[in-house]
Enzyme design. Structure first.
Site, PDB file in Angstrom:
ATOM      1  CG  ASN A   1     -22.606 -13.236   2.447  1.00  0.00           C
ATOM      2  OD1 ASN A   1     -22.349 -14.418   2.213  1.00  0.00           O
ATOM      3  ND2 ASN A   1     -22.030 -12.238   1.779  1.00  0.00           N
TER       4      ASN A   1
ATOM      5  CE  LYS B   1     -18.768 -11.391   3.155  1.00  0.00           C
ATOM      6  NZ  LYS B   1     -17.989 -10.183   2.974  1.00  0.00           N
TER       7      LYS B   1
ATOM      8  CG  HIS C   1     -21.220 -10.241  -2.165  1.00  0.00           C
ATOM      9  ND1 HIS C   1     -19.878  -9.930  -2.081  1.00  0.00           N
ATOM     10  CD2 HIS C   1     -21.757  -9.970  -0.953  1.00  0.00           C
ATOM     11  CE1 HIS C   1     -19.634  -9.486  -0.853  1.00  0.00           C
ATOM     12  NE2 HIS C   1     -20.750  -9.498  -0.153  1.00  0.00           N
TER      13      HIS C   1
ATOM     14  CD  GLU D   1     -16.670 -10.726  -0.357  1.00  0.00           C
ATOM     15  OE1 GLU D   1     -17.163 -11.851  -0.168  1.00  0.00           O
ATOM     16  OE2 GLU D   1     -16.563  -9.885   0.553  1.00  0.00           O
TER      17      GLU D   1
ATOM     18  CD  GLU E   1     -23.197  -6.194   0.940  1.00  0.00           C
ATOM     19  OE1 GLU E   1     -23.307  -6.538   2.118  1.00  0.00           O
ATOM     20  OE2 GLU E   1     -22.592  -6.872   0.084  1.00  0.00           O
TER      21      GLU E   1
ATOM     22  N   GLY F   1     -16.225  -5.751   5.336  1.00  0.00           N
ATOM     23  CA  GLY F   1     -15.164  -6.448   6.070  1.00  0.00           C
ATOM     24  C   GLY F   1     -14.052  -5.540   6.554  1.00  0.00           C
TER      25      GLY F   1
ATOM     26  CB  SER G   1     -18.408  -2.809   8.704  1.00  0.00           C
ATOM     27  OG  SER G   1     -17.252  -3.265   8.014  1.00  0.00           O
TER      28      SER G   1
HETATM   29  P1  PGA Z   1     -19.299  -7.534   6.379  1.00  0.00           P
HETATM   30  O1  PGA Z   1     -19.749  -8.176   4.972  1.00  0.00           O
HETATM   31  O2  PGA Z   1     -20.540  -7.411   7.222  1.00  0.00           O
HETATM   32  O3  PGA Z   1     -18.297  -8.485   6.941  1.00  0.00           O
HETATM   33  O4  PGA Z   1     -18.715  -6.180   6.058  1.00  0.00           O
HETATM   34  C1  PGA Z   1     -20.951  -7.798   4.345  1.00  0.00           C
HETATM   35  C2  PGA Z   1     -21.115  -8.537   3.046  1.00  0.00           C
HETATM   36  O5  PGA Z   1     -20.140  -8.695   2.305  1.00  0.00           O
HETATM   37  O6  PGA Z   1     -22.231  -8.973   2.697  1.00  0.00           O
END
Ligand code: PGA
Length: 257
Positions: A10, A12, A100, A102, A172, A178, A218
């Site tokens: 992903n 983003k 997601h 976000e 998640e 992140g 992460s």
């Molecule tokens: P990350 O993001 O691996 O940077 O923690 C995962 C995601 O938001 O899908």
């Protein structure tokens, strides 16, 4: 029951379409050809990159799958800035991330919207990757399963067992996205197991055993093997680590053990 794992990158809002082409070429070059017999890999670039990535994958016959990060549920209409699932289908997109955290937290996506998107994505022959996860406050209050299972029930409402069997759920924990903090493999396994068991209650054994459940938050090359070794974790939704082809290629290779 063996489920073929799915690792999804992903991206983003990162990498323009020139950078996307280079990243996909390099990633594919770094991966041994026969790895795709054991694992599926999808790339979810920003919308403006998808056509370039799709053209590259089709013309060079790469084994990577094209993905998207988001879509609307209608086929057309007055929805400024939105992208219809039918447009993604025309670009050979196979996997679409839905709900997601976000999108939920920054752009106000609700469980009801997620449910409509899941239906629309499947109607257009694509596979939704349905995201769920708790905040740190919810985890500390002991509400992880209530939150996550509630999101999953809402997302899957109205879907048949056959439709549920082929979709993907991504667990998640929001506090792990992140941040460099990852749920322990035991914690991640326990929530992914709870998701599968709730799906078993809602459907049947064959459906629950076919469902692919990813972990995200992460995930890196260094922790992929331990997470992927858990019985109810069938892949990963990877943000930051998927932007670097060297790291992502290692992560994918460690995921197959
Ligand atoms: P990350 O993001 O691996 O940077 O923690 C995962 C995601 O938001 O899908």
């Amino acid at each position: 029951m063996t489920r073929k794992p799915l690792i999804s990158g992903n991206w983003k809002m990162n990498l323009n379409h020139f950078e996307a082409i280079q990243t996909v070429q390099k990633l594919h070059y770094l991966l041994p050809k026969d790895i795709f017999e054991q694992i599926d890999v999808s790339i979810h670039p920003p919308f403006t990159d998808i056509r370039s990535v799709q053209t590259l994958i089709d013309s060079e016959d790469l084994d990577l799958r094209v993905g998207a990060q988001h879509c609307h549920w209608e086929d057309s209409g007055a929805f400024t800035g939105e992208v219809a699932p039918v447009f993604l289908e025309k670009l050979n997109v196979e996997y679409v991330v839905v709900g997601h955290s976000e999108r939920r937290e920054i752009f106000g996506e609700t469980d009801e919207m997620v449910n409509k998107k899941v239906a629309a994505i499947q109607q257009h022959g694509m596979t939704p990757i349905v995201c769920c996860g708790e905040t740190l406050a919810e985890r500390e209050a002991g509400e992880t399963e209530t939150k996550v299972l509630g999101q999953i029930e809402a997302a899957l409402a109205g879907r048949s067992n056959e439709q549920i069997a082929v979709l993907v759920v991504a667990y998640e924990p929001i506090w792990a996205i992140g941040t460099g903090q990852t749920a322990t493999a035991d914690d991640a396994q326990s929530v992914c197991h709870a998701i599968r068991e709730r799906v078993r209650d809602l459907t049947d054994d064959a459906t629950a055993d076919a469902l692919r459940v990813q972990y995200g938050g992460s995930v890196k090359a260094g922790n992929a093997a331990e997470l992927m070794g858990q019985p109810d974790i069938d892949g990963a939704l990877v943000g930051g680590a998927s932007l670097d082809p060297d790291e992502f290629a290692r992560l994918i290779q460690f995921s197959v053990g």
